[in-house]
Design an enzyme around this catalytic site. Structure first.
Site, PDB file in Angstrom:
ATOM      1  N   LYS A 204       0.841  -1.203   0.000  1.00  0.00           N
ATOM      2  CA  LYS A 204       0.000   0.000   0.000  1.00  0.00           C
ATOM      3  C   LYS A 204       0.878   1.255   0.000  1.00  0.00           C
ATOM      4  O   LYS A 204       0.690   2.155  -0.793  1.00  0.00           O
ATOM      5  CB  LYS A 204      -0.906  -0.037   1.235  1.00  0.00           C
ATOM      6  CG  LYS A 204      -1.833   1.135   1.359  1.00  0.00           C
ATOM      7  CD  LYS A 204      -2.793   0.910   2.526  1.00  0.00           C
ATOM      8  CE  LYS A 204      -3.530   2.190   2.872  1.00  0.00           C
ATOM      9  NZ  LYS A 204      -4.447   2.001   3.995  1.00  0.00           N
ATOM     10  N   GLU A 210      10.535  -4.788   4.452  1.00  0.00           N
ATOM     11  CA  GLU A 210      10.583  -6.199   4.044  1.00  0.00           C
ATOM     12  C   GLU A 210      10.263  -6.340   2.558  1.00  0.00           C
ATOM     13  O   GLU A 210      10.968  -7.019   1.810  1.00  0.00           O
ATOM     14  CB  GLU A 210       9.568  -7.025   4.843  1.00  0.00           C
ATOM     15  CG  GLU A 210       9.865  -7.178   6.317  1.00  0.00           C
ATOM     16  CD  GLU A 210       9.282  -6.057   7.174  1.00  0.00           C
ATOM     17  OE1 GLU A 210       9.036  -4.954   6.623  1.00  0.00           O
ATOM     18  OE2 GLU A 210       9.093  -6.275   8.374  1.00  0.00           O
ATOM     19  N   GLY A 265      -4.863  -2.210   5.268  1.00  0.00           N
ATOM     20  CA  GLY A 265      -4.099  -3.366   4.771  1.00  0.00           C
ATOM     21  C   GLY A 265      -4.782  -4.698   5.044  1.00  0.00           C
ATOM     22  O   GLY A 265      -4.940  -5.537   4.154  1.00  0.00           O
ATOM     23  N   ARG A 266      -5.228  -4.880   6.287  1.00  0.00           N
ATOM     24  CA  ARG A 266      -5.824  -6.186   6.633  1.00  0.00           C
ATOM     25  C   ARG A 266      -7.243  -6.328   6.110  1.00  0.00           C
ATOM     26  O   ARG A 266      -7.899  -7.336   6.345  1.00  0.00           O
ATOM     27  CB  ARG A 266      -5.764  -6.394   8.148  1.00  0.00           C
ATOM     28  CG  ARG A 266      -6.362  -5.270   8.972  1.00  0.00           C
ATOM     29  CD  ARG A 266      -5.946  -5.375  10.432  1.00  0.00           C
ATOM     30  NE  ARG A 266      -6.387  -4.250  11.237  1.00  0.00           N
ATOM     31  CZ  ARG A 266      -5.738  -3.090  11.359  1.00  0.00           C
ATOM     32  NH1 ARG A 266      -4.612  -2.910  10.692  1.00  0.00           N
ATOM     33  NH2 ARG A 266      -6.188  -2.133  12.132  1.00  0.00           N
ATOM     34  N   GLU A 351      -4.702  -7.069  15.234  1.00  0.00           N
ATOM     35  CA  GLU A 351      -4.210  -5.752  14.840  1.00  0.00           C
ATOM     36  C   GLU A 351      -5.340  -4.717  14.950  1.00  0.00           C
ATOM     37  O   GLU A 351      -5.101  -3.549  15.227  1.00  0.00           O
ATOM     38  CB  GLU A 351      -3.638  -5.789  13.421  1.00  0.00           C
ATOM     39  CG  GLU A 351      -2.557  -4.747  13.199  1.00  0.00           C
ATOM     40  CD  GLU A 351      -1.735  -4.976  11.948  1.00  0.00           C
ATOM     41  OE1 GLU A 351      -0.504  -4.943  12.041  1.00  0.00           O
ATOM     42  OE2 GLU A 351      -2.323  -5.181  10.868  1.00  0.00           O
ATOM     43  N   HIS A 382      -4.764 -33.665  17.796  1.00  0.00           N
ATOM     44  CA  HIS A 382      -3.630 -34.507  18.184  1.00  0.00           C
ATOM     45  C   HIS A 382      -2.500 -33.660  18.746  1.00  0.00           C
ATOM     46  O   HIS A 382      -1.355 -34.095  18.795  1.00  0.00           O
ATOM     47  CB  HIS A 382      -3.167 -35.322  16.976  1.00  0.00           C
ATOM     48  CG  HIS A 382      -4.264 -36.193  16.440  1.00  0.00           C
ATOM     49  ND1 HIS A 382      -4.438 -37.502  16.839  1.00  0.00           N
ATOM     50  CD2 HIS A 382      -5.290 -35.913  15.609  1.00  0.00           C
ATOM     51  CE1 HIS A 382      -5.517 -37.993  16.238  1.00  0.00           C
ATOM     52  NE2 HIS A 382      -6.053 -37.045  15.486  1.00  0.00           N
ATOM     53  N   LYS A 502       9.657  -0.924  14.237  1.00  0.00           N
ATOM     54  CA  LYS A 502      10.222  -0.548  12.930  1.00  0.00           C
ATOM     55  C   LYS A 502      11.270   0.545  13.095  1.00  0.00           C
ATOM     56  O   LYS A 502      12.350   0.499  12.504  1.00  0.00           O
ATOM     57  CB  LYS A 502       9.107   0.007  12.028  1.00  0.00           C
ATOM     58  CG  LYS A 502       8.152  -0.998  11.473  1.00  0.00           C
ATOM     59  CD  LYS A 502       7.334  -0.303  10.388  1.00  0.00           C
ATOM     60  CE  LYS A 502       6.028  -1.002  10.127  1.00  0.00           C
ATOM     61  NZ  LYS A 502       5.141  -0.231   9.270  1.00  0.00           N
TER      62      LYS A 502
HETATM   63  C1  G6Q Z   1      -2.544  -4.035   8.002  1.00  0.00           C
HETATM   64  C2  G6Q Z   1      -1.301  -3.414   8.396  1.00  0.00           C
HETATM   65  C3  G6Q Z   1      -0.054  -4.086   7.885  1.00  0.00           C
HETATM   66  C4  G6Q Z   1       0.301  -3.772   6.442  1.00  0.00           C
HETATM   67  C5  G6Q Z   1       1.735  -4.214   6.195  1.00  0.00           C
HETATM   68  C6  G6Q Z   1       2.174  -3.974   4.783  1.00  0.00           C
HETATM   69  O1  G6Q Z   1      -3.624  -3.589   8.240  1.00  0.00           O
HETATM   70  O2  G6Q Z   1      -1.343  -2.064   8.071  1.00  0.00           O
HETATM   71  O3  G6Q Z   1      -0.101  -5.474   8.049  1.00  0.00           O
HETATM   72  O4  G6Q Z   1      -0.573  -4.384   5.568  1.00  0.00           O
HETATM   73  O5  G6Q Z   1       2.585  -3.533   7.085  1.00  0.00           O
HETATM   74  O6  G6Q Z   1       2.097  -2.633   4.448  1.00  0.00           O
HETATM   75  P1  G6Q Z   1       2.251  -2.160   2.978  1.00  0.00           P
HETATM   76  O7  G6Q Z   1       1.146  -2.737   2.180  1.00  0.00           O
HETATM   77  O8  G6Q Z   1       2.208  -0.667   3.010  1.00  0.00           O
HETATM   78  O9  G6Q Z   1       3.580  -2.676   2.492  1.00  0.00           O
END
Ligand code: G6Q
Length: 541
Positions: A204, A210, A265-266, A351, A382, A502
């Site tokens: 996003k 990462e 994001g989620r 989150e 199990h 971070k």
């Molecule tokens: C979700 C969070 C988080 C996000 C990641 C990736 O709601 O905001 O999990 O999706 O940190 O972020 P980017 O899509 O910006 O790389």
């Protein structure tokens, strides 16, 4: 604050009254509850009868939802008000599944046409890749798609691709890379031919360490393999809200799909972040999934609170967490295809609702989001189910089953479902010491073989696992989490809690690198660990 309301106090008093009433008694005194404490929506059926609730509990919980303003808040979300107050944003994942022609406005602008424009581009792109019309730099068709993203830009597409993967094109290899650990990307690239590999970089913000680190290494791998810097534009697609950073990275923005800051994001699997999923299952199936989301959106928006599946699930969760003291709950899909659902819901829930201050920044005063975890059944039986049956902690669980299997294989499916039903039955009713003794068990073993029961469960049944029912299931949990956030008075749509780590990682990274001296000045433990790591890597202090 919600805990100061009469409705909360009534529930607390009621909890004292019903404490100690076993599920066995609840069923004995109200046998119809097994039929009646259920609710349907779309292709989903929820049986919540095996919770430690009476009909009075449910009435009191519904009154709590009314007092917390669930209905007006829900409208505010659907209408695009800036309910994410700490980031001053609308929360409109529901607009991603609005049919064209419907109006959803953000700051006076209807966003639905833009949603459908991106959907059409996704459709086109996915179709071209699937048909072999999207070719790499050497003219060969794409046979491998590697999705690079993390958190919300990974878990949704990875979970849904696994869930619906039975329909994936066998000519395509699909891999998901999220971790900055080089083994993740390294393992994903094993056996892939760069000439036939497409990277879908999902971020996003397009600033995530990462994802950008993985994307850079993927680009190096590609350029090294093809010997041509110009190959990048044939092998990289970006999904982002940040065109500037995408261009700066070197991806042609003609190969970029956009989305908007009002998609968290989620909550983004149904945006262009789902591109790899759309490539895997086909764009028509992706649209069918969106229609499934929409079925649950309409149910959530229209059904009365006491017949509303996400609201009921939310209220039972509040009851378990705040009045019965359960700190955790388990998600147990009896479906291998739904194997990543617990991890997906873990992020969605933890989150969103792992917050301790309310919208005004005051302490919430009551426990909020639970610890969510789980594994598919029957594997969990199990492994960890022992603790849920006989441990000292209360762990409510959601057991999710699919009635008609995607694949018939002998009697596997009936046995799988028999296990789901048996677990829910055993958890609720247990086995008394008298029953155990009557079976001739030696007296000294009776306490060990007694099952207390009274363990709450929800059973969720899908008729079939289809793109539509998966969409319904995800939306069910999205709205459940939303409803709980409203009741606790917290902002379910920010995630400031992930920031500090971070920032500190950025500060520590140069201290680990060869040729740099550790700056020190951390706490004694962190400084010592930095020294130890450098020594192990042969880097002088
Ligand atoms: C979700 C969070 C988080 C996000 C990641 C990736 O709601 O905001 O999990 O999706 O940190 O972020 P980017 O899509 O910006 O790389």
């Amino acid at each position: 604050m919600i805990a100061d309301t009469q409705e909360w106090a009534r529930l607390a008093a009621h909890a004292d009254e019903v404490a100690g009433v076993h599920l066995r008694e609840l069923f004995a005194s109200d046998p119809a509850r097994g039929e009646e404490l259920t609710v349907g929506a779309g292709d989903l059926h929820l049986d919540y009868s095996k919770n430690r609730v009476t009909r009075q509990t449910l009435r009191l919980l519904t009154a709590l939802a009314e007092r917390a303003g669930v209905a007006p808040r829900r409208e505010a979300m659907f209408r695009g008000e800036a309910i994410n107050v700490t980031e001053r944003r609308a929360v409109l994942h529901t607009a991603l599944r609005a049919p064209s022609g419907e109006r959803v406005e953000v700051d006076g602008v209807d966003v639905v046409p833009a949603v459908h424009e991106v959907l059409d581009r996704m459709h086109d792109l996915a179709s071209r890749v699937r048909a072999g019309e999207w070719t790499g730099a050497t003219g060969r068709r794409i046979r491998n798609v590697v999705n690079i993203g993390i958190g919300g830009s990974d878990l949704g597409p990875a979970m849904a691709t696994r869930a619906l993967g039975g329909d994936a094109d066998p000519a395509l290899t699909l891999r998901f890379v999220s971790n900055i650990d080089g083994d993740d990307l390294g393992d994903a690239l094993v056996g892939l031919d760069p000439a036939e590999t497409l990277f879908v970089v999902c971020s996003k913000t397009f600033t995530t360490l990462e994802t950008l680190t993985n994307a850079r290494s993927a680009r190096e791998w590609l350029v090294a393999g093809l010997g041509d810097e110009g190959a990048v534009r044939h092998h990289f697609i970006a999904v982002s809200t940040n065109a500037e950073q995408v261009a700066a990275f070197g991806i042609d923005t003609a190969n970029m799909l956009g989305f908007w800051d009002w998609v968290g994001g989620r909550y983004s699997v149904d945006s262009a972040i789902g591109l790899t999923l759309a490539i895997a299952v086909g764009p028509d199936a992706f649209r069918e999934m969106l229609r499934g989301f929409r079925v649950m959106d309409e149910h959530f928006r229209g059904a009365p609170l006491d017949r509303n599946m996400p609201v009921i699930l939310a209220l039972i969760g509040v009851w378990n967490a705040n009045f019965l003291g359960a700190d955790t709950y388990a998600v147990l899909p009896y479906s291998q295809r739904l194997g990543r659902l617990p991890a997906y819901l873990q992020q969605l829930d933890m989150e969103s609702n792992g917050k301790s201050v309310d919208l005004e920044g005051r302490p919430v005063g009551v426990p909020t989001g639970p610890i969510v975890w789980g594994e598919p059944g029957t594997n969990g039986q199990h492994a960890f189910m022992q603790l849920i049956h006989q441990g000292t902690r209360l762990v409510p669980s959601d057991l999710i089953g699919v009635c008609r299997p995607g694949r018939e294989m002998g009697d596997h499916h009936d046995l799988l479902m028999a296990n789901l039903l048996a677990q829910a039955e055993a958890l609720a009713f247990g086995r008394t010491a008298e029953e155990v003794a009557a079976e001739g068990v030696a007296p000294e073993l009776v306490p060990h073989r007694t099952f207390p029961g009274d363990r709450p469960t929800n059973v969720i049944l899908l008729d079939e696992l289809t793109p539509s029912s998966l969409g319904q299931l995800i939306a069910l949990y999205e709205h459940k989490v939303f409803t709980q956030g409203v009741i606790w008075g917290i902002n379910s749509f920010d995630q400031w809690g992930v920031e500090l780590g971070k920032v500190l990682a950025k500060r520590i990274a140069p201290e680990l690198i060869a040729g740099e001296a550790p700056a020190g000045g951390h706490d004694g433990s962190t400084d010592a660990l930095i020294r130890r790591y450098r020594a192990a890597r042969g880097r002088s202090a």
